[in-house]
Design a protein around this motif. Sequence first.
Motif, short mmCIF file in Angstrom:
data_model
loop_
_atom_site.label_atom_id
_atom_site.label_comp_id
_atom_site.label_asym_id
_atom_site.label_seq_id
_atom_site.Cartn_x
_atom_site.Cartn_y
_atom_site.Cartn_z
N VAL A 247 -19.48 60.64 -49.65
CA VAL A 247 -19.55 60.92 -51.07
C VAL A 247 -20.56 62.26 -51.49
CG1 VAL A 247 -20.02 60.22 -53.67
CG2 VAL A 247 -19.33 58.54 -51.91
N THR A 248 -21.83 62.17 -51.06
CA THR A 248 -22.81 63.07 -51.42
C THR A 248 -22.81 64.15 -50.22
OG1 THR A 248 -24.67 62.07 -50.70
CG2 THR A 248 -23.91 61.59 -52.95
N GLY A 249 -22.58 63.69 -48.96
CA GLY A 249 -22.74 64.53 -48.09
C GLY A 249 -24.21 64.55 -47.38
N THR A 250 -24.99 63.61 -47.82
CA THR A 250 -26.40 63.37 -47.35
C THR A 250 -26.47 62.68 -45.98
OG1 THR A 250 -26.96 62.86 -49.50
CG2 THR A 250 -28.50 62.14 -47.88
N ILE A 251 -27.19 63.46 -45.07
CA ILE A 251 -27.40 62.86 -43.72
C ILE A 251 -28.30 61.79 -43.75
CG2 ILE A 251 -27.99 63.23 -41.18
CD1 ILE A 251 -27.72 66.46 -41.95
N ILE A 252 -27.68 60.52 -43.55
CA ILE A 252 -28.41 59.29 -43.53
C ILE A 252 -29.39 59.12 -42.27
CG2 ILE A 252 -28.38 56.97 -43.76
CD1 ILE A 252 -27.36 58.33 -46.28
N LYS A 253 -28.61 59.48 -41.21
CA LYS A 253 -29.47 59.27 -39.78
C LYS A 253 -28.89 60.35 -38.79
CE LYS A 253 -29.90 55.63 -36.02
NZ LYS A 253 -29.74 54.40 -35.78
#
Length: 400
Positions: A247-253
């Motif tokens: 959804v946001t393009g945030t790199i989680i890991k």
Amino acid sequence: MANSPGRTSRILACVLVALGAFLLTCAALLPTYTKSHALKTPLDLEVTIVANGKGSVLDVASLASGTAHVDKDVPLTVQRFVTVEDPSNADIMTVQSGQTLRRGDKSGDAAVVNALVDRVTVDRKTSMPTNDPVGTIQTQPGRPGIPVERHGLQYKWPFDVEKKTYPYFDVTARTTNPIDFVDQTEINGMKVYKFHQVVPVTDLSKTAPGSDNLVSLPAKNWGLPGDAPVTMHRYYTDDRTMWVDPVTGTIIKSTDHMTQYFGRNPEERALTVLDMNVSFNEATIEYQINQAKDGQDKISLYTRILPLVALIVGLIALIGGVILGLRSVKQRGVSMKKQAPAGSGDPAFDNAETQVIDYGKGGPAGQDWGEANTEVFPAADQHEHGSHEKGTDEGPANRD
């Protein structure tokens, strides 16, 4: 003069209908309009990323002394501090990332394996570099960064991530290579897309010219026979896996198996410089998940919740206005019917017969009454006022 209740109701009905129409229009347009504004990376970005692991690390001092030694199973920490700098505006943002790789078995400057400062200007929606201005990479303290043009993602994916291959820029190799979608999975309950990339073996002496990437030393320093100088190139490769919030393009890991070695060609691994496996620690993963959730909530508010509220309130206002308007019209009709005159209220007068007196052309004083209007009088009781004929003969003659 104060408005009547009916007039007030009609005005309120018009207001409600207009408000309802406006809100329904907003409900239709808000998702498109707000999405273009909500789907932007915030300018107050300030993130610390920490990855931990272990690996083998060359003792650089031992290489210079002629007895090259590689320390194994060294605890390693990669720390990246990301901020937003100028130039940044409604469309672009400049990201600055200070990155260090430290070994946990030493302290002070001896613990630093490498460090760099990366600056790149990206589009706030797509996260792709604009190259206006061209980004820089600084590896030497006190020296300006070297301009490096790039054409791939780095610190964030675009909004609405797709299940496809993206270009990804590697700051060590200074090259852009494809990173492929693998599958959809979950991390701590959050849906994520998994991507994988292998950076091909790269000669850093060509992509990142520097004194430590092309080194000439006596053969024995490299563990080779003889004293003749031998020039070695530093080679680099990375096997990288990333999990991204779609959804946001945030790199989680992110996990990396990074390898650097010296050799006279890519196939010759004469001396290991670095061979490590590192991954985001749990604190970083949780922080990134919370950042992604905050972004999802904001997007949902502007693209789903607000339009839905506008739709519901708009329908209520529109329906209420129509109902109130119809009721007002009905009440107005009933009121007008009640106010219509039904008579004088005197039964004797209302029930009386009327007579028409037409003077014709034989009116008093020789006046021509042919075109005169007729007069209508109530028929009087003949016993009180005389016969009809007498009234006809005497009435006009006696009038002043």
